[in-house]
Design an enzyme around this catalytic site. Structure first.
Site, PDB file in Angstrom:
ATOM      1  N   ASP A 140       2.498   0.454  13.421  1.00 46.00           N
ATOM      2  CA  ASP A 140       1.710  -0.779  13.325  1.00 46.00           C
ATOM      3  C   ASP A 140       2.287  -1.989  14.046  1.00 46.00           C
ATOM      4  O   ASP A 140       1.530  -2.822  14.514  1.00 46.00           O
ATOM      5  CB  ASP A 140       1.434  -1.165  11.872  1.00 46.00           C
ATOM      6  CG  ASP A 140       0.610  -0.130  11.142  1.00 46.00           C
ATOM      7  OD1 ASP A 140      -0.242   0.509  11.788  1.00 46.00           O
ATOM      8  OD2 ASP A 140       0.819   0.061   9.949  1.00 46.00           O
TER       9      ASP A 140
ATOM     10  N   ASP B 107       0.804  -1.218   0.000  1.00 50.37           N
ATOM     11  CA  ASP B 107       0.000   0.000   0.000  1.00 50.37           C
ATOM     12  C   ASP B 107       0.838   1.269   0.000  1.00 50.37           C
ATOM     13  O   ASP B 107       0.470   2.268  -0.612  1.00 50.37           O
ATOM     14  CB  ASP B 107      -1.020   0.011   1.137  1.00 50.37           C
ATOM     15  CG  ASP B 107      -0.436  -0.324   2.497  1.00 50.37           C
ATOM     16  OD1 ASP B 107       0.801  -0.430   2.628  1.00 50.37           O
ATOM     17  OD2 ASP B 107      -1.227  -0.477   3.448  1.00 50.37           O
TER      18      ASP B 107
END
Length: 885
Positions: A485, A75
Site C-alpha cells: 500500500d 483492519d
C-alpha cells in the site's frame, strides 16, 4: 491508499510472499551437522522501525467515563491504547500468535465507561475461508495489558467490506456486565450478561441483514452479508445496575436499517418512517437532546460509496429530519464518520468518507444539523479555501512526494475517513482515521470562529504496514523495506520516520527488492503500480530511483534479484515469464529453462549465478540468468512461494525455508549450488530464513527463522550454522503472522528484522548482545515510585523514571527488589517485566525506548501482596543507582 490491503493480506497469508535479497556478512561456510534443536529463552528488546501509521484505521473509541482514555482499531494490525503523557499509541495485541493470526484483525472495540480498566475487542480478519479460524471476543481488566478470550461459533471480519461501519460491540452504560455484538454473515445480534465471558444469540432480534457488496463473488469476500453493524445505547433510559431499556441497532439492509428495543432486548421493532435505499454506517445518540444521528451511504465501504444522506431522529416524537450538509444530487460520496461534542451536544460532525477526489470532506454543525460548514470549499474552481492547516512534519511521507494540480492538494485531508471522534472531555480535540494514518487537532473550536486550526498526524506508536520484503545491506542504510500500500522505505535511522517512501516511481505495493552484495549502492525493486513500469533501480543505496522498462505482458511485481556485483538482474514478474537484463533494465530477454512465476534469488558471491524455485523444483543459472537448469534435488516443499537465500561470502551455499502441513515443511541447506539439499532435523514449519552478523568468536553468520521448533512457534536464532537454536521472542511478542520475510543486520550482532502482516517492521536486539548493539543508558537517573491504589490483597503503582544525565538513552532497564517476598506483579503496562523472587526488571516497551536528557518515562503495574509495606528502597538503571524521590 488502502486499495491493495485485501490483496496484500490474502497473498501473504494464503501463499506466502518472497523474502527479499539476503543481507549478511561474508563468512566461511562449514556444512552444518545439527546435533540438537533445543529452543531456549533469550531476552530481547523489541521495537518498530518507525514509519508511523501506514494503514487503515476504521475505528477510534474514547472512553466516556475517564478523560484521555482512547483506543484505535485497525483492519489487520491489532488494537492500540492512547498514552496521553507522550501522545503516542500503545499496541495491545502483540501477544496474538501464529495459530490465531486472524485475531489481529479488529472488527470492533468497546471501552467500559463505568469501569475504565475494562476494554473489549471483537477480533477476526475474514469471514470466508481465507481465515481458517472463528472470531473471538477478547476482554481485559487492565486496559489491554493482558487479555482473556472467548471463542465465537462464527467468523468475524476486521478486513472485510463494511469494516468502517460500527461500532458493532458495545457495553451497557447502566449494567456493564451486559454487552452486545453485531455479527456478520447472517448470524444476527449477540449478547453477553457476564462481562464478555459467555455469549448467546438474541433470538428475538428480527433481522440479520441482507446486504453484500457483490453477491456473485465466488471467493466469499465481497459476497458476505455484512450483517448487524452497530449498537447504540440510550443512557437516558434505565437505572444504574439494571440493563438500559432502549437500545438502537443498525443492520446492513437498505430497506430496514435501524431497529430499537425499549425493554432491554426482550422485543425489537423496526423504526417507523426511516429512510430507505441506504445503509446506516453509524448511529450516534445525543441523549441530552433526545436526538439520534445517522450517517447513510449507498454501499458498505470503505472504498466505495456514491451517494449518501445524514438524518436526525427525535427519540421522543419519532420524527425524522433530513439534515444532510449537501443536496442528494450533489453527493458523489457516502457519509460515515459521525460524532457529537459531548460537552456541547448540539455540535455534530460527519465525513464524506468515500470522496477520493479531490479530497475527503468534513462537515460541522453547531445547531444539531440545521446548518453546516465544511472543512474546505471552492473559491473559484479549481482553487479552494481550507479552514485548516496541514502539518505533516512528523510524518513527511504523507505528501506522497506528489505535486498535484488544483483542486487536489498534498497532503490530503484524507480518504476512507470512517472514524471521526471529538474527545468527550475536550471539545478542542478531534481525531479521525484515514487509509494511511490518524489525523487530529487540538484547536477544533477555532473552526467556529473561522480561525485556522492545525491538523497533524496523531499516530506515533501505531504501526500498521504489511511488510512483504526486507533487506539490510552491509553498508549504507541499515534497512530497506518493501511494503503493501505505501511502497517501502529506506531507513537510515530506525528510530526516526523516513522523510519519504520510495518514489520515482511510486509503487502501490513493493513486492520484492534486492541489493548487490559487493556493491550495496545498487538496489532494485519491483511492485504493483496503476500505470507505468513495475521495476525501478537505484545507484545510491535506495535514496533515489529511476524507472526501468517492463517486458511485454507484465501485470505485477513478482520477485527480483540483483547479481553479486550489480551488473545483472533477473526478474520473475506477474503476467510474464522470468527475464534477465544487464545495466539499468532498459531491455529484457526471456530466461530459458525456468517456469513462469518462479521465485528468483542471486548468489551472493558469484555474479553469474542465479537461482529459482517453483513447485518443489530448484533451478540454477550459471550464465547471468539467460538459461536455467533444474536441480536433481528432491523432497523439497511443493509450494510456489517458498523463500530461500544464498549465503554471503561463499558461492553456492543456500538456505531454503517453507512448505505446508500436508507435505514437506521445514528448513533445508545446500552447499553445492542447490544440487543437493539437507533438511535440518528438529526445525519444523520454517517459513523464513535470513542472516546476520556472526556472534563474537564465531565465523559463520547468525541464522534467523520464523519457525516451529520443538512444537513452539517463534522467532529463532542460531549462531552455530543451525546446530542449535534459541527462541528470541516470547509469548507477549508474537505479532500474528510473521511468514513473509526475516533478516539479521550484518553490522550488529543479534539484531533481527521481522516482517509482520499489519504491525510494520519489528526489530529486536538482545539485552546482553556480547558484542555489539545499541548502548543502554549512560548517566544519572531519578525514580518516583507511588502507590496509587490498594485493596485487600493487592495494589496499583505508578513509576516515573527520569534521565538526569547529559546523554540520551536508547533503551532502558530499571531494576529493584521488593522487601516483601509475597509481592508479585500481576500486570504491567508501558514496559516489559520479569520477576525472579523479589527481584524485578522492567525494560522499555519499544516505543518508549528513547529518553532525552531531562525527560521522563512512566509505567505502571498491579501486584498482589501488601502495597505500602512493599515499597522498594533502591532502584538502578543498568547497574547505576538512581535517586529516589
Amino acid at each position: 491508499m488502502r486499495r491493495t490491503r485485501v490483496l496484500t493480506a490474502v497473498l501473504a497469508l494464503a501463499a506466502g510472499l518472497l523474502a527479499g535479497g539476503p543481507p549478511a556478512l561474508a563468512a566461511d561456510a562449514p556444512s552444518p551437522a545439527p546435533a540438537s534443536v533445543a529452543p531456549a529463552a533469550d531476552t530481547y528488546t523489541w521495537r518498530n522501525a518507525r514509519i508511523d501509521g501506514g494503514g487503515f484505521v476504521p475505528g477510534i473509541v474514547f472512553n466516556r467515563g475517564e478523560p484521555d482514555l482512547a483506543y484505535a482499531r485497525t483492519d489487520i494490525g491489532g488494537a492500540y491504547r492512547w498514552q496521553e503523557s507522550t501522545h503516542t499509541w500503545i499496541p495491545l495485541l502483540d501477544s496474538v500468535g501464529w495459530d490465531d493470526w486472524g485475531h489481529t484483525g479488529v472488527v470492533s472495540i468497546a471501552s467500559d465507561a463505568a469501569d475504565p480498566d475494562r476494554v473489549y475487542a471483537a477480533v477476526g480478519t475474514y469471514t470466508n475461508d481465507w481465515d481458517p479460524g472463528n472470531g473471538a471476543v477478547m476482554r481485559s481488566a487492565d486496559r489491554g495489558a493482558s487479555w482473556r478470550k472467548t471463542a465465537l461459533p462464527f467468523k468475524l471480519g476486521g478486513n472485510m467490506p463494511g469494516r468502517g461501519m460500527g461500532e458493532r460491540l458495545a457495553v451497557d452504560p447502566h449494567d456493564n456486565d451486559v454487552l452486545y455484538l453485531g455479527a456478520p454473515s447472517g448470524h444476527g445480534l449477540w449478547r453477553s450478561t457476564d462481562a464478555g465471558v459467555t455469549w448467546a444469540e438474541v433470538t428475538s432480534f428480527p433481522n440479520p441483514g441482507n446486504y453484500a457488496e457483490d453477491p456473485d463473488d465466488e471467493s466469499g469476500y465481497a459476497s458476505d452479508n455484512q450483517g448487524v453493524v452497530w449498537v447504540t445505547f440510550d443512557e437516558s433510559t434505565g437505572t444504574a445496575g439494571s440493563p438500559t431499556r432502549t437500545v438502537y441497532v443498525g443492520v446492513a439492509d437498505k430497506g430496514n436499517a435501524v431497529y430499537r428495543t425499549t425493554d432491554a432486548g426482550a422485543t425489537w421493532e423496526r423504526l417507523a418512517g426511516q429512510p430507505t435505499g441506504y445503509l446506516a454506517h453509524k448511529g450516534v445518540l445525543d441523549a441530552e437532546n433526545g436526538l439520534l444521528y445517522l450517517a447513510y451511504s449507498d454501499t458498505g465501504g470503505p472504498y466505495d460509496g456514491g451517494k449518501g444522506r445524514l438524518y436526525r431522529y427525535a427519540t421522543a416524537t419519532g420524527t425524522w429530519t433530513d439534515i444532510s450538509p449537501v443536496a442528494e444530487a450533489d453527493t458523489y460520496f457516502g457519509f460515515s464518520g459521525l460524532t457529537v461534542d459531548r460537552q456541547n451536544p448540539g455540535t455534530v460532525m460527519t465525513t464524506a468518507y468515500s470522496s477520493w477526489w479531490p479530497d475527503t470532506q468534513i462537515f460541522r454543525s453547531t445547531d444539531s444539523g440545521a446548518t453546516w460548514t465544511q472543512a474546505w470549499r471552492y473559491t473559484s474552481y479549481p482553487e479552494r479555501e481550507n479552514r485548516y492547516v496541514m502539518d505533516v512534519s512528523s510524518s513527511p511521507w504523507l505528501t506522497w512526494g506528489a505535486n498535484p494540480a488544483p483542486p487536489e492538494q498534498t497532503p490530503k485531508l484524507g480518504w476512507m475517513t470512517e472514524a471521526l471522534e471529538i474527545d468527550p472531555f475536550d471539545p478542542d480535540r478531534m481525531m479521525y482515521g484515514t487509509g494511511a494514518t490518524v489525523y487530529g487537532t487540538e484547536e477544533l473550536t477555532n473552526w467556529d470562529d473561522d480561525t485556522p486550526f492545525t491538523i497533524r498526524p496523531m499516530v506515533r506508536g501505531l504501526e500498521e504496514t504489511a511488510v512483504l520484503d526486507l533487506a539490510s545491506p552491509p553498508s549504507g542504510a541499515p534497512l530497506l523495506s518493501a511494503l503493501g500500500d505505501i511502497g517501502g522505505f529506506r531507513h537510515t535511522d530506525l528510530t526516526q520516520v523516513p522523510s519519504m517512501m520510495f518514489t520515482g516511481p511510486n509503487f502501490t505495493s513493493t513486492t520484492s527488492l534486492d541489493f548487490a552484495e559487493s556493491d550495496p549502492d545498487t538496489v532494485v525493486r519491483v511492485g504493483h503500480v496503476d500505470s507505468g513500469p513495475h521495476v525501478a533501480f537505484s545507484t545510491d543505496n535506495g535514496a533515489n530511483w529511476t524507472a526501468g522498462t517492463d517486458p511485454s505482458g507484465v501485470s505485477g511485481g513478482g520477485t527480483v534479484a540483483a547479481s553479486a556485483d550489480g551488473g545483472r538482474f533477473v526478474w520473475s514478474p506477474e503476467g510474464a515469464g522470468v527475464h534477465h537484463t544487464t545495466g539499468s533494465g532498459a531491455s529484457w530477454s526471456a530466461s530459458q529453462g525456468i517456469p513462469a512465476g518462479a521465485v528468483v534469488e542471486s548468489d551472493r558471491e558469484d555474479p553469474e549465478t542465479f537461482y529459482g524455485f517453483k513447485s518443489g523444483r530448484f533451478y540454477v543459472s550459471r550464465d547471468g540468468g539467460a538459461t536455467f537448469e533444474a536441480s536433481p534435488a528432491t523432497g523439497l516443499p511443493a509450494g510456489d512461494s517458498v523463500p530461500f537465500k544464498a549465503l554471503p561470502g561463499t558461492a553456492g551455499e543456500i538456505w531454503l525455508a517453507g512448505g505446508a502441513a500436508d507435505g514437506p515443511y521445514g528448513l533445508w541447506h545446500s552447499t553445492d549450488f542447490g544440487a543437493t539439499f539437507t533438511e535440518l532435523p528438529g526445525v519444523g514449519e520454517a517459513d523464513t530464513v535470513g542472516f546476520g552478523k556472526a556472534a563474537p568468536g564465531a565465523s559463520y553468520p547468525t541464522l534467523f527463522t520464523s519457525a516451529r521448533i520443538d512444537g513452539v512457534r517463534g522467532i529463532y536464532r542460531s549462531t552455530d550454522a543451525g546446530a542449535s537454536w534459541v527462541r528470541v521472542n516470547d509469548d507477549t511478542h508474537q505479532w500474528g503472522w510473521t511468514g513473509a520475510a526475516i533478516t539479521g543486520d550484518p553490522r550488529v550482532f543479534g539484531r533481527v528484522y521481522v516482517a509482520t502482516n499489519g504491525r510494520g517492521v519489528i526489530y529486536g536486539d538482545p539485552a546482553d548482545p556480547g558484542g555489539g548493539t545499541d548502548p543502554g543508558p549512560s548517566g544519572a537517573c531519578e525514580v518516583t515510585y507511588r502507590v496509587t491504589n490498594s485493596w485487600g490483597d493487592g495494589f496499583q503503582t505508578e513509576v516515573r523514571l527520569t534521565n538526569t544525565g547529559t546523554t540520551a538513552w536508547d533503551g532502558w532497564s530499571l531494576t529493584w527488589t521488593f522487601p516483601d517476598a509475597a509481592v508479585r506483579i500481576t500486570a504491567l503496562w508501558n514496559g516489559a517485566h520479569t520477576q525472579d523472587g523479589t527481584s524485578v526488571t522492567v525494560r522499555d516497551a519499544g516505543w518508549n525506548h528513547a529518553v532525552a536528557p531531562g525527560a521522563s518515562v512512566a509505567f505502571g503495574f498491579t501486584a498482589s501482596g501488601p502495597g505500602a509495606a512493599a515499597t522498594p528502597s533502591a532502584f538502578a538503571v543498568d547497574g547505576r543507582r538512581c535517586t529516589v524521590r
